[in-house]
Design a protein around this motif. Structure first.
Motif, PDB file in Angstrom:
ATOM      1  N   PRO A   1       0.662  -1.303   0.216  1.00  0.00           N
ATOM      2  CA  PRO A   1      -0.210   0.063   0.244  1.00  0.00           C
ATOM      3  C   PRO A   1       0.993   0.879  -0.065  1.00  0.00           C
ATOM      4  O   PRO A   1       1.098   1.348   0.982  1.00  0.00           O
ATOM      5  N   VAL A   2       1.299   1.557  -1.038  1.00  0.00           N
ATOM      6  CA  VAL A   2       2.436   3.049  -1.833  1.00  0.00           C
ATOM      7  C   VAL A   2       1.377   3.835  -1.935  1.00  0.00           C
ATOM      8  O   VAL A   2       0.746   3.953  -2.855  1.00  0.00           O
ATOM      9  N   TYR A   3       1.662   4.684  -1.376  1.00  0.00           N
ATOM     10  CA  TYR A   3       1.599   6.693  -2.289  1.00  0.00           C
ATOM     11  C   TYR A   3       1.745   7.019  -3.405  1.00  0.00           C
ATOM     12  O   TYR A   3       3.133   6.292  -3.463  1.00  0.00           O
ATOM     13  N   LEU A   4       1.555   7.251  -4.306  1.00  0.00           N
ATOM     14  CA  LEU A   4       1.605   7.886  -5.377  1.00  0.00           C
ATOM     15  C   LEU A   4       1.464   8.938  -5.413  1.00  0.00           C
ATOM     16  O   LEU A   4       0.861   9.789  -4.135  1.00  0.00           O
ATOM     17  N   SER A   5       2.502  10.262  -6.512  1.00  0.00           N
ATOM     18  CA  SER A   5       2.560  11.131  -5.406  1.00  0.00           C
ATOM     19  C   SER A   5       1.249  12.580  -5.963  1.00  0.00           C
ATOM     20  O   SER A   5       0.648  11.943  -7.264  1.00  0.00           O
TER      21      SER A   5
ATOM     22  N   LEU B   1      -6.909   3.881  -0.803  1.00  0.00           N
ATOM     23  CA  LEU B   1      -6.177   3.208   0.296  1.00  0.00           C
ATOM     24  C   LEU B   1      -6.213   3.896   1.153  1.00  0.00           C
ATOM     25  O   LEU B   1      -6.157   3.119   2.545  1.00  0.00           O
ATOM     26  N   GLU B   2      -5.624   5.437   1.550  1.00  0.00           N
ATOM     27  CA  GLU B   2      -6.475   5.524   2.764  1.00  0.00           C
ATOM     28  C   GLU B   2      -8.080   5.696   3.281  1.00  0.00           C
ATOM     29  O   GLU B   2      -8.122   5.524   5.201  1.00  0.00           O
ATOM     30  N   ALA B   3      -8.997   5.038   2.510  1.00  0.00           N
ATOM     31  CA  ALA B   3     -10.034   4.868   2.865  1.00  0.00           C
ATOM     32  C   ALA B   3      -9.962   3.228   3.536  1.00  0.00           C
ATOM     33  O   ALA B   3     -10.762   2.735   4.853  1.00  0.00           O
ATOM     34  N   ARG B   4      -9.294   2.952   3.260  1.00  0.00           N
ATOM     35  CA  ARG B   4      -8.966   1.178   4.640  1.00  0.00           C
ATOM     36  C   ARG B   4      -8.463   1.492   6.359  1.00  0.00           C
ATOM     37  O   ARG B   4      -8.543   0.941   6.263  1.00  0.00           O
ATOM     38  N   TYR B   5      -8.403   2.479   6.433  1.00  0.00           N
ATOM     39  CA  TYR B   5      -7.129   2.945   7.498  1.00  0.00           C
ATOM     40  C   TYR B   5      -8.255   4.270   8.097  1.00  0.00           C
ATOM     41  O   TYR B   5      -7.262   5.534   8.853  1.00  0.00           O
ATOM     42  N   ALA B   6      -9.853   4.377   7.232  1.00  0.00           N
ATOM     43  CA  ALA B   6      -9.654   5.822   8.155  1.00  0.00           C
ATOM     44  C   ALA B   6      -9.910   5.909   9.730  1.00  0.00           C
ATOM     45  O   ALA B   6     -10.662   4.732  10.413  1.00  0.00           O
ATOM     46  N   GLY B   7      -9.597   7.265  10.216  1.00  0.00           N
ATOM     47  CA  GLY B   7      -9.496   7.686  11.971  1.00  0.00           C
ATOM     48  C   GLY B   7      -8.382   7.315  12.206  1.00  0.00           C
ATOM     49  O   GLY B   7      -8.428   6.997  12.977  1.00  0.00           O
ATOM     50  N   ARG B   8      -7.722   6.618  11.251  1.00  0.00           N
ATOM     51  CA  ARG B   8      -6.163   5.560  12.140  1.00  0.00           C
ATOM     52  C   ARG B   8      -5.172   7.049  11.819  1.00  0.00           C
ATOM     53  O   ARG B   8      -3.910   6.673  12.318  1.00  0.00           O
ATOM     54  N   ILE B   9      -4.921   7.605  10.630  1.00  0.00           N
ATOM     55  CA  ILE B   9      -4.103   8.311  10.024  1.00  0.00           C
ATOM     56  C   ILE B   9      -4.364   9.327   9.971  1.00  0.00           C
ATOM     57  O   ILE B   9      -5.090   9.877   9.442  1.00  0.00           O
ATOM     58  N   ARG B  10      -3.606  10.147  10.403  1.00  0.00           N
ATOM     59  CA  ARG B  10      -3.549  11.672   9.870  1.00  0.00           C
ATOM     60  C   ARG B  10      -2.562  12.307   9.290  1.00  0.00           C
ATOM     61  O   ARG B  10      -1.442  12.165   9.176  1.00  0.00           O
ATOM     62  N   ARG B  11      -3.631  12.972   8.518  1.00  0.00           N
ATOM     63  CA  ARG B  11      -2.695  13.880   7.409  1.00  0.00           C
ATOM     64  C   ARG B  11      -2.770  15.331   7.687  1.00  0.00           C
ATOM     65  O   ARG B  11      -3.469  15.810   6.807  1.00  0.00           O
TER      66      ARG B  11
ATOM     67  N   HIS C   1      -5.894   7.671  -6.520  1.00  0.00           N
ATOM     68  CA  HIS C   1      -5.360   6.367  -6.065  1.00  0.00           C
ATOM     69  C   HIS C   1      -4.945   6.129  -4.408  1.00  0.00           C
ATOM     70  O   HIS C   1      -5.395   5.237  -4.250  1.00  0.00           O
ATOM     71  N   ASN C   2      -4.360   7.242  -4.052  1.00  0.00           N
ATOM     72  CA  ASN C   2      -4.563   7.461  -2.371  1.00  0.00           C
ATOM     73  C   ASN C   2      -5.484   7.251  -1.683  1.00  0.00           C
ATOM     74  O   ASN C   2      -4.964   7.145  -0.106  1.00  0.00           O
TER      75      ASN C   2
END
Length: 251
Positions: free
Chosen positions: A222-226, A239-249, A235-236
């Motif tokens: 699960p790797v970010y594209l620019s 992937l981020e939706a899989r970890y909703a509420g767990r990763i802050r940006r 794309h991002n």
């Protein structure tokens, strides 16, 4: 004694990169194994550093080519999310003391499978040591990135007398000298810190190993594209939706 120059620093940086890459190779693989196992168990990487070591957390969490399941913990979280007043960020006490670590841990809300990566060149300030202690107390694997030379020559500020490396499952030496700076000056002292470069090197080497380990088992990392290339945001976001509420940006 040569006068400090761009060329002298480039030579010192190359030497440090070569030495760290050679001497820390085994530890990098072990660190990657901890992260790969955490991701397989639906964990994420919780990355933290204070001062210039915050750059290490920025290398790991939320950048192009990096792992999406990653969260950057920052001292300012106690103000942005924890309700502390803005003046809490003034002065060195937030970093040197232990009081903020419990709030940072609570705000990160780590899941049981999460793995922590904590960077500190000195490895002795109270906040990083206490956060590391809390991570271990709660059963999380811990990867530490610190200067072996510097941390051995300074007194811990944590009341336990522990250093960051003492708590780590894997402790990686960033190769920085005591005081971090590498170029002697004619009038005494040294200039130009190296730890940010070698910590970034170690972070990216760990990520490369994690991706290689996932691909070796047939997985899709699960790797970010620019975000600044066509399709990057879409794309991002998937992937981020899989970890909703767990990763802050945050900015």
């Amino acid at each position: 004694m040569p006068t400090p120059s761009a060329a002298e620093f480039a030579a010192a940086a190359h030497a440090a990169i070569d030495r760290v890459s050679r001497e820390q190779a085994e530890g990098v693989v072990r660190a990657a194994e901890l992260i790969t196992s955490a991701l397989a168990a639906e964990g994420i990487v919780q990355a933290f550093g204070t001062g210039h070591s915050e750059a290490l957390a920025m290398e790991i969490a939320g950048r192009a080519g990096g792992l999406v399941p990653s969260n950057r913990i920052a001292l300012r979280d106690v103000v942005l999310y924890g309700g502390r007043p803005l003046n809490a960020l003034a002065g060195p006490e937030l970093e040197r003391g232990t009081d903020s670590a419990a709030l940072l841990f609570e705000l990160a809300a780590p899941h049981p499978a999460d793995v922590f990566v904590i960077a500190s060149n000195s490895g002795v300030n109270g906040c990083v040591v206490e956060l590391a202690r809390l991570a271990k107390e709660n059963g999380h694997p811990l990867i530490a990135i610190t200067s072996a030379e510097h941390t051995a020559r300074v007194q811990p500020k944590h009341p336990s007398g522990l250093r960051l490396r003492d708590l780590a499952d894997v402790a990686l030496d960033n190769g920085a000298p005591y005081g971090d700076a590498v170029l002697p000056m004619n009038g005494g002292g040294k200039a130009c810190g190296i730890s940010s470069i070698t910590a970034a090197l170690l972070a990216q080497q760990i990520i490369a190993e994690v991706i290689g380990q996932i691909e070796a088992t047939g997985g899709i990392p699960p790797v970010y594209l620019s975000a600044n290339i066509p399709g990057g945001d879409d794309h991002n976001q998937v992937l981020e939706a899989r970890y909703a509420g767990r990763i802050r940006r945050t900015a």
